[in-house]
Design a protein around this motif. Structure first.
Motif, PDB file in Angstrom:
ATOM      1  N   ALA A 112      11.598   6.917 -51.443  1.00 15.58           N
ATOM      2  CA  ALA A 112      11.198   5.515 -51.592  1.00 15.58           C
ATOM      3  C   ALA A 112      12.228   4.639 -50.901  1.00 15.58           C
ATOM      4  CB  ALA A 112      11.061   5.127 -53.057  1.00 15.58           C
ATOM      5  N   GLY A 113      11.786   3.754 -50.042  1.00 16.26           N
ATOM      6  CA  GLY A 113      12.676   2.794 -49.390  1.00 16.26           C
ATOM      7  C   GLY A 113      13.827   3.434 -48.649  1.00 16.26           C
ATOM      8  N   GLY A 114      13.602   4.592 -48.027  1.00 15.07           N
ATOM      9  CA  GLY A 114      14.662   5.266 -47.282  1.00 15.07           C
ATOM     10  C   GLY A 114      15.608   6.082 -48.139  1.00 15.07           C
ATOM     11  N   ILE A 115      15.402   6.101 -49.450  1.00 19.53           N
ATOM     12  CA  ILE A 115      16.223   6.879 -50.375  1.00 19.53           C
ATOM     13  C   ILE A 115      15.451   8.147 -50.758  1.00 19.53           C
ATOM     14  CG2 ILE A 115      17.503   6.853 -52.533  1.00 19.53           C
ATOM     15  CD1 ILE A 115      18.508   4.855 -50.480  1.00 19.53           C
ATOM     16  N   ILE A 121       6.357   4.875 -52.861  1.00 15.10           N
ATOM     17  CA  ILE A 121       7.122   6.040 -53.281  1.00 15.10           C
ATOM     18  C   ILE A 121       6.253   7.277 -53.093  1.00 15.10           C
ATOM     19  CG2 ILE A 121       6.454   5.629 -55.679  1.00 15.10           C
ATOM     20  CD1 ILE A 121       9.096   6.927 -56.524  1.00 15.10           C
ATOM     21  N   LYS A 122       6.848   8.358 -52.583  1.00 19.32           N
ATOM     22  CA  LYS A 122       6.096   9.562 -52.233  1.00 19.32           C
ATOM     23  C   LYS A 122       6.762  10.788 -52.828  1.00 19.32           C
ATOM     24  CE  LYS A 122       4.560  12.221 -48.178  1.00 19.32           C
ATOM     25  NZ  LYS A 122       4.583  12.290 -46.694  1.00 19.32           N
ATOM     26  N   ALA A 123       5.932  11.703 -53.349  1.00 20.93           N
ATOM     27  CA  ALA A 123       6.414  12.974 -53.887  1.00 20.93           C
ATOM     28  C   ALA A 123       5.775  14.104 -53.092  1.00 20.93           C
ATOM     29  CB  ALA A 123       6.080  13.105 -55.371  1.00 20.93           C
ATOM     30  N   ASP A 124       6.603  15.067 -52.676  1.00 22.11           N
ATOM     31  CA  ASP A 124       6.121  16.167 -51.851  1.00 22.11           C
ATOM     32  C   ASP A 124       6.750  17.469 -52.323  1.00 22.11           C
ATOM     33  OD1 ASP A 124       4.880  17.595 -49.909  1.00 22.11           O
ATOM     34  OD2 ASP A 124       6.010  16.783 -48.217  1.00 22.11           O
ATOM     35  N   ALA A 125       5.924  18.474 -52.574  1.00 23.21           N
ATOM     36  CA  ALA A 125       6.402  19.787 -53.000  1.00 23.21           C
ATOM     37  C   ALA A 125       5.729  20.856 -52.148  1.00 23.21           C
ATOM     38  CB  ALA A 125       6.110  20.032 -54.481  1.00 23.21           C
ATOM     39  N   TYR A 155      13.456  13.413 -61.724  1.00 20.88           N
ATOM     40  CA  TYR A 155      14.179  12.895 -60.567  1.00 20.88           C
ATOM     41  C   TYR A 155      14.675  11.488 -60.872  1.00 20.88           C
ATOM     42  CZ  TYR A 155      10.335   9.736 -59.484  1.00 20.88           C
ATOM     43  OH  TYR A 155       9.409   8.723 -59.548  1.00 20.88           O
ATOM     44  N   THR A 156      15.671  11.045 -60.097  1.00 27.89           N
ATOM     45  CA  THR A 156      16.176   9.672 -60.167  1.00 27.89           C
ATOM     46  C   THR A 156      16.515   9.204 -58.758  1.00 27.89           C
ATOM     47  OG1 THR A 156      17.088   9.953 -62.392  1.00 27.89           O
ATOM     48  CG2 THR A 156      17.970   8.148 -61.070  1.00 27.89           C
ATOM     49  N   LEU A 157      15.949   8.083 -58.371  1.00 27.54           N
ATOM     50  CA  LEU A 157      16.260   7.443 -57.087  1.00 27.54           C
ATOM     51  C   LEU A 157      17.117   6.214 -57.375  1.00 27.54           C
ATOM     52  CD1 LEU A 157      12.742   7.554 -55.389  1.00 27.54           C
ATOM     53  CD2 LEU A 157      14.767   8.734 -54.554  1.00 27.54           C
ATOM     54  N   SER A 158      18.314   6.161 -56.800  1.00 33.19           N
ATOM     55  CA  SER A 158      19.215   5.024 -56.984  1.00 33.19           C
ATOM     56  C   SER A 158      19.415   4.313 -55.657  1.00 33.19           C
ATOM     57  CB  SER A 158      20.570   5.494 -57.532  1.00 33.19           C
ATOM     58  OG  SER A 158      20.419   6.133 -58.781  1.00 33.19           O
TER      59      SER A 158
END
Length: 598
Positions: free
Chosen positions: A338-341, A366-370, A352-355
């Motif tokens: 998300a947002g380059g993070i 925001i994108k999730a890929d597995a 997960y945690t995005l800071s």
């Protein structure tokens, strides 16, 4: 009435010249209290505030006082703020009999301060303030000692100034703000008639204050309560009925202000209007106990001009947390962006945690890929509260539809390398069987869904071959096989044992490698390992020697993890394949053979 109107006109004129209104001490705050935070890196505020008070000493004598306080502050970053606030006063006294009045004016103290903000957050802030009162004109007033006014020079007065230290905890809850000022003040001045008694009161005090405000948009009402408790225990003279008495000053022998007002917000310009009451007018420092301070109310007006965050902009960032799971709720090893993070999930839980995601007016993608799953996107709106409280976003991913794998290969005669017409049966874990037949070149092609397959290759006149094929991720797989004829015979005649010996030497191990490869490649074979000799020597001895050599070869093959069913037999000179009359023929007859029994 005419005097009051003229005074308000002066206040309006002075306030109109003003550009900013920090607190009366210069630092960011309300009127008498200092706030714990500032306006951001490289911000400033300048302004002017006017205070009006008036009163009567008795029926014949009255007074009016106007204090003008220009103020300013500069924040180097969001932690440190430097401030300054000089004060200039105008005082008018009037008498009814005779009808006379006069104005006098002069500068009072200049407060220089430094404020530090240690903790900054959405809810709680903590600041500390260090200030110094500079005695600008170095004069002493016999009129209002408690405010350090200065009209007359006095040889008994030694001006040094005062030091202030204040802790400033603050709390924000939405539009409501509250901050507390609590610290210590030390007055370094001395006023001594020569009797060794310092009449500056108090030498040490504990200033305190509470500021409350509510931002209602363009208007912010506020309320303050401020005072100072003295801890000076010196004895002082006071007039009594019998003469003079020595007394101690009261702990609250200072003004106790309740201040209220409105702050009007015009963008960078802010205007304050309000008033305050002094709830502590008794003064044990006045020589005559029948007198009071007189100063029991004030009105004020001020303007402020502020510019915030003029330094490099540090964008606000937020935290996003959540889980990535499959349909069954099992955590997945995934990557979330998300947002380059980017962040990786905990494979056990999918958490997960995005800071550090920038807070914007638009929603953040925001994108999730597995691996093996269809990626999923979502939009999430971030706000300032997400700087500490994570925005939550969970994902449930579905498996990708995996295309079948193309399985190709060639089936050949193991000994000759020629193509063999073969039927191959592929059996999956559920027992489903798919078959394919090779073409004239021995090649085959089949498409299989992901999984493990047990393969059986059958051809007329050949031993059945079994092997395993794994189809995964739609990737192509190549699997070749060599079939061995029933009753096939493999002959190896370059295996040279020492004369009369049956010991496997390193040289013999090297010579046995082709034999070893045949058996490792065809673990389902049932074979006989036959030993043969030439005709030199007795038949009995040759049979015994060939049996020992065949046994030695079988024992060695077992150490090489050969899984075939093996028997050994020594034929001696009974089955020659060449003439024993020549040296070359005898060499061909000394051999090891593999006979396929089944």
């Amino acid at each position: 009435m005419k005097r009051i109107v003229s005074v308000f006109a002066v206040l309006m004129m002075v306030a109109g010249l003003a550009m900013a209104t920090p607190s009366m001490y210069g630092s960011t705050g309300l009127v008498r209290t200092i706030a714990p935070d500032n306006c951001g890196p490289m911000s400033f505020g300048i302004g002017f505030r006017g205070f009006l008070s008036m009163g009567d000493y008795d029926t014949n004598f009255s007074w009016m006082n106007i204090d003008m306080v220009p103020m300013g502050n500069l924040a180097f970053n969001d932690m440190l703020e430097l401030s300054i606030a000089p004060t200039y006063t105008f005082n008018q006294w009037s008498m009814t009999t005779p009808d006379t009045s006069a104005w006098r004016s002069g500068s009072k103290d200049t407060r220089i301060g430094l404020k530090a903000t240690f903790l900054r957050g959405e809810g709680f802030n903590m600041g500390a303030y260090l200030g110094y009162d500079y005695r600008w004109n170095k004069k002493f007033s016999g009129y209002y000692a408690w405010v350090d006014e200065a009209w007359e020079k006095d040889s008994n007065y030694t001006p040094t100034g005062a030091i202030h230290f204040t802790l400033i905890p603050g709390y924000n809850a939405g539009n409501f703000k509250a901050h507390l000022n609590l610290g210590m003040a030390m007055n370094l001045d001395k006023y001594d008639f020569g009797d060794g008694v310092n009449r500056i009161y108090p030498n040490i005090g504990i200033p305190f204050g509470l500021g409350l405000s509510y931002n209602a948009g363009m208007v912010t009402p506020f309320l303050e309560v401020t005072g100072k408790a003295g801890i000076d225990t010196s004895k002082y003279l006071q007039v009594t009925d019998t003469g003079f008495d020595s007394i101690s000053r009261g702990i609250m022998n200072n003004p106790f202000w309740v201040t209220g007002g409105l702050r009007f917000d015009f963008g960078s310009i802010k205007m304050d209007l309000g008033g305050e009451m002094n709830m502590q007018t008794d003064d044990s420092t006045i020589l005559n106990p029948t007198m009071t301070r007189q100063l029991d109310w004030q009105v004020f007006m001020g303007l402020a001009y502020t510019k915030c965050n003029l330094g490099p902009k540090v964008p606000a960032t937020a935290i996003i947390s959540g889980k990535v799971t499959d349909k069954a709720g099992k955590g997945l090893a995934a990557m979330v962006m998300a947002g380059g993070i980017t962040a990786n999930t905990d494979p056990a839980t999918g958490a997960y945690t995005l800071s550090g995601v920038l807070i914007d007016k638009a929603p953040v993608e925001i994108k999730a890929d597995a691996k093996g799953y269809i990626a999923k996107q979502a939009s999430i709106m971030l706000s300032k509260k997400n700087k500490k409280v994570p925005a939550m976003q969970d994902f449930t991913l579905e498996l990708k539809p995996i295309p079948p794998s193309e399985i190709t290969g060639n089936i050949i005669d193991y000994k000759t390398g020629k193509p063999v017409p073969t039927t191959l049966a592929f059996k999956d874990a559920k027992g489903k069987v798919q078959t394919v037949t090779t073409n004239e070149k021995g090649a085959y092609t089949i498409k299989l869904e992901p999984g493990k397959y047990d393969v059986v290759a059958t051809a007329e006149g050949y031993k059945t071959s079994n092997f395993v094929v794994n189809a995964a991720d739609g990737k192509p797989v190549s699997k070749n096989a060599g079939l061995v004829k029933i009753k096939e015979k493999f002959t190896f005649n370059n295996i040279n044992f020492a004369t009369g010996k049956a010991v496997i030497t390193p040289e013999i191990e090297t010579a046995l490698q082709p034999l070893l490869k045949v058996l490792l490649d065809n673990p389902d074979l049932k074979v006989e390992i036959g030993g043969h000799t030439d005709a030199i020597g007795s038949m009995t001895a040759n049979r015994r020697l060939s049996q020992a050599r065949a046994d030695a070869v079988v024992a060695w093959l077992i150490t090489q993890n050969v899984k075939c069913q093996m028997t050994s037999k020594g034929y001696g000179e009974d089955k020659p394949i060449a003439s024993n009359k020549t040296k070359a023929g005898r060499a061909e007859n000394r051999r090891i053979e593999i006979d396929v029994v089944e």
